[in-house]
Design an enzyme around this catalytic site. Structure first.
Site, PDB file in Angstrom:
ATOM      1  CG  HIS A  58      97.831  52.312 -50.723  1.00  0.00           C
ATOM      2  ND1 HIS A  58      98.539  51.219 -51.170  1.00  0.00           N
ATOM      3  CD2 HIS A  58      97.383  51.975 -49.488  1.00  0.00           C
ATOM      4  CE1 HIS A  58      98.512  50.259 -50.259  1.00  0.00           C
ATOM      5  NE2 HIS A  58      97.812  50.694 -49.216  1.00  0.00           N
ATOM      6  CG  ASP A 150      99.682  47.309 -47.563  1.00  0.00           C
ATOM      7  OD1 ASP A 150      99.220  46.630 -46.643  1.00  0.00           O
ATOM      8  OD2 ASP A 150      99.029  48.205 -48.130  1.00  0.00           O
ATOM      9  CG  HIS A 177      98.241  43.141 -46.034  1.00  0.00           C
ATOM     10  ND1 HIS A 177      97.409  44.164 -46.432  1.00  0.00           N
ATOM     11  CD2 HIS A 177      97.468  42.036 -46.002  1.00  0.00           C
ATOM     12  CE1 HIS A 177      96.193  43.681 -46.632  1.00  0.00           C
ATOM     13  NE2 HIS A 177      96.199  42.394 -46.372  1.00  0.00           N
ATOM     14  CG  HIS A 230      96.666  47.360 -42.251  1.00  0.00           C
ATOM     15  ND1 HIS A 230      96.865  46.010 -42.202  1.00  0.00           N
ATOM     16  CD2 HIS A 230      96.884  47.715 -43.538  1.00  0.00           C
ATOM     17  CE1 HIS A 230      97.195  45.566 -43.405  1.00  0.00           C
ATOM     18  NE2 HIS A 230      97.223  46.579 -44.234  1.00  0.00           N
ATOM     19  CG  ASN A 278      92.125  43.351 -46.864  1.00  0.00           C
ATOM     20  OD1 ASN A 278      91.800  42.754 -45.853  1.00  0.00           O
ATOM     21  ND2 ASN A 278      92.851  42.805 -47.825  1.00  0.00           N
ATOM     22  CG  ASP A 305      95.694  50.912 -45.563  1.00  0.00           C
ATOM     23  OD1 ASP A 305      96.188  51.075 -46.702  1.00  0.00           O
ATOM     24  OD2 ASP A 305      95.106  49.863 -45.233  1.00  0.00           O
ATOM     25  CG  HIS A 309      89.891  52.214 -54.177  1.00  0.00           C
ATOM     26  ND1 HIS A 309      90.734  51.462 -54.961  1.00  0.00           N
ATOM     27  CD2 HIS A 309      90.105  51.808 -52.903  1.00  0.00           C
ATOM     28  CE1 HIS A 309      91.424  50.627 -54.201  1.00  0.00           C
ATOM     29  NE2 HIS A 309      91.065  50.816 -52.947  1.00  0.00           N
ATOM     30  N   PRO A 323      88.692  47.323 -51.724  1.00  0.00           N
ATOM     31  CG  PRO A 323      90.306  45.904 -50.770  1.00  0.00           C
ATOM     32  CD  PRO A 323      89.569  46.184 -52.068  1.00  0.00           C
ATOM     33  N   GLY A 324      89.399  49.817 -49.241  1.00  0.00           N
ATOM     34  CA  GLY A 324      90.283  50.963 -48.966  1.00  0.00           C
ATOM     35  C   GLY A 324      89.501  52.243 -48.799  1.00  0.00           C
TER      36      GLY A 324
HETATM   37  O1  DOR Z   1      91.993  48.451 -47.815  1.00  0.00           O
HETATM   38  C1  DOR Z   1      93.069  48.293 -48.355  1.00  0.00           C
HETATM   39  N1  DOR Z   1      93.372  48.962 -49.480  1.00  0.00           N
HETATM   40  N2  DOR Z   1      93.940  47.450 -47.820  1.00  0.00           N
HETATM   41  C2  DOR Z   1      95.078  47.131 -48.453  1.00  0.00           C
HETATM   42  O2  DOR Z   1      95.837  46.346 -47.927  1.00  0.00           O
HETATM   43  C3  DOR Z   1      95.384  47.678 -49.774  1.00  0.00           C
HETATM   44  C4  DOR Z   1      94.686  48.960 -49.979  1.00  0.00           C
HETATM   45  C5  DOR Z   1      94.685  49.414 -51.406  1.00  0.00           C
HETATM   46  O3  DOR Z   1      95.746  49.386 -52.056  1.00  0.00           O
HETATM   47  O4  DOR Z   1      93.643  49.858 -51.870  1.00  0.00           O
HETATM   48 ZN    ZN Z   2      97.445  46.468 -46.186  1.00  0.00          ZN
END
Ligand code: DOR
Ligand code: ZN
Length: 430
Positions: A58, A150, A177, A230, A278, A305, A309, A323-324
């Site tokens: 991302h 995703d 996803h 994932h 996630n 992944d 953030h 999440p992430g």
């Molecule tokens: O943890 C995640 N973050 N899972 C995802 O599917 C999307 C991603 C995000 O874009 O932050």
């Molecule tokens: Zn994902």
């Protein structure tokens, strides 16, 4: 300008050799005298591998340039040993049309640190209702060959069926996803003993497994290629094994993230949202099965992944946090820790799961190539005996949300070459 890598072991095997890189290609391997203009790299004790390919990154641009940009994400990729990354479509605006995918592709080219391949959205706005114009994105300058919603699951089986059918004409792959949304309403963490004890709403393993099983059947019916993003549960490994046996090679592929290989839901007890991701971190038993499946090839490859953030989206209460987690700069080290140090993979195996298989799945002709004369010089040099301590603030990403903060991890990327050009060296760009 040429580069001479002196005394590296190809795939960590055999005697050390010199590798000469000129005009973007591997031009000689053996005992090589440096040409006059050559930059000489002392690689004694180091392992030379094909550059890594990340099918799941991302980069956040356009729209969330406070979290990451194509430039900072590319820098993180180069420092992590990557020579190609696939930028997920959940940007703002969504990469569901030719204009946005071409923009991402062009910004990647301008930055020039790693090949940035945009992933196109499967549905308009990622809302799961109407197929995006896959053909237009495929035919655009970006040449999109991977499509994914995703962040969201393509939950409607009819839309998924149509996407799979359509993708066959485009020689593309649909990356899912896998998360049945009706089973994860309000979910905050892996549904299990630890989440119940701590009071988190659960994300059951079956929400992933049921979609993977459904999609394998749909892909088989359509004669299409499905890539499962994932993979996080032991049950999904069983489903993949069954589906791959049933369908034969070349149709179904799957990735696992470094964090699902190493971390478990025991991290929930920290209440620290850096561990929120996630699909969620699963049990130690799941992680062990994922490691074994990766070694065996039931799971094809590692994908990060990488999900940056900004601090306000992570430094808050668990339920409100996004999440992430970051992954590009730590992936090789986590794979070294979980797969190499444990004896599950040798370095040739690392080349397979981090470079060759992802390049094959995405259909990249110039990545994940064998280390022989005449091949494109997309390369990474790894010091297998060195270790480093992860500090989020020191990573190249704009965000700092690494779950490995303060951890000492083995395996250090010392050099990355993109078509013969040094993109990262000793932890610095260029
Ligand atoms: O943890 C995640 N973050 N899972 C995802 O599917 C999307 C991603 C995000 O874009 O932050
Ligand atoms: Zn994902």
């Amino acid at each position: 300008m040429s580069v001479l890598i002196r005394g590296a072991r190809l795939y960590g095997e055999g005697d050390p050799v010199d590798v000469l890189v000129a005009d973007g290609l591997i031009s000689a391997i053996g005992s090589v005298e440096p040409p006059e203009d050559a930059e000489v790299i002392d690689a004694a004790g180091q392992v030379l591998l094909p550059g890594f390919v990340d099918l799941h990154t991302h980069l956040r641009e356009p729209g969330r340039e406070d979290a990451e940009t194509i430039e900072t994400g590319s820098a993180a990729a180069a420092l992590g040993g990557y020579t190609a990354v696939f930028a997920m479509a959940n940007t703002d605006p969504v990469a569901d049309n030719a204009v946005v995918v071409e923009h991402v592709w062009r910004r990647g080219r301008e930055t020039g640190l790693v090949d940035v391949h945009p992933v196109g959205a499967v549905t308009v706005g990622l809302n799961g209702e109407k197929l995006a114009e896959l053909g237009t994105m495929a035919k655009s300058a970006a040449g999109v060959r991977m499509f994914s919603d995703d962040g969201h699951c393509v939950a409607d089986p009819l839309i998924m069926r149509r996407a799979l059918e359509y993708s066959t004409a485009l020689n593309a792959v649909i990356a899912q996803h896998a998360e049945e949304p009706r089973l994860t309403v309000g979910a905050q963490a892996h549904e299990g003993e630890i989440a119940s004890r701590l009071g988190y709403a659960g994300w059951p393993a079956s929400a992933e497994e049921s979609i993977v099983a459904r999609d394998c059947l749909l892909a088989q019916h359509a004669g299409a290629r499905l890539h499962v993003c994932h993979v996080s549960t032991a049950g999904t490994v069983d489903v993949l094994r069954w589906a791959k046996n049933r369908q034969g090679p070349g149709f179904i592929s799957a990735e696992v993230t470094p964090h699902h290989l190493l971390l478990t839901d025991e991290r929930l007890a920290t209440y620290d949202p850096v561990n929120k991701v996630n699909p969620p971190l699963r049990t130690g038993g799941d992680a062990a099965r994922l490691r074994a499946a990766l070694a065996e090839g039931v799971i094809d490859c590692v994908a990060t992944d990488h999900a940056p953030h900004p601090v306000q989206d992570k430094d808050c209460e668990w339920a409100a946090a996004k999440p992430g987690m970051l992954g590009l700069q730590t992936a090789l080290s986590v794979v070294t820790e979980t797969m190499v140090a444990t004896g599950l993979l040798d370095w040739r195996g690392v080349a397979r799961v981090m470079s060759e298989r992802p390049a094959e799945i995405a259909g990249l002709p110039d990545q994940g190539r064998p280390l022989v004369t005449g091949e494109p010089a997309n390369l990474v040099l790894v010091d297998p005996d060195a270790a480093w301590t992860v500090r989020g603030a020191e990573l190249a990403s704009l965000a700092a949300n690494t779950p490995y903060e303060g951890m000492r991890l083995p395996g250090v990327v010392t050099l990355t070459l993109l078509r013969g050009r040094i993109t990262a060296r000793e932890g610095k760009i260029g």
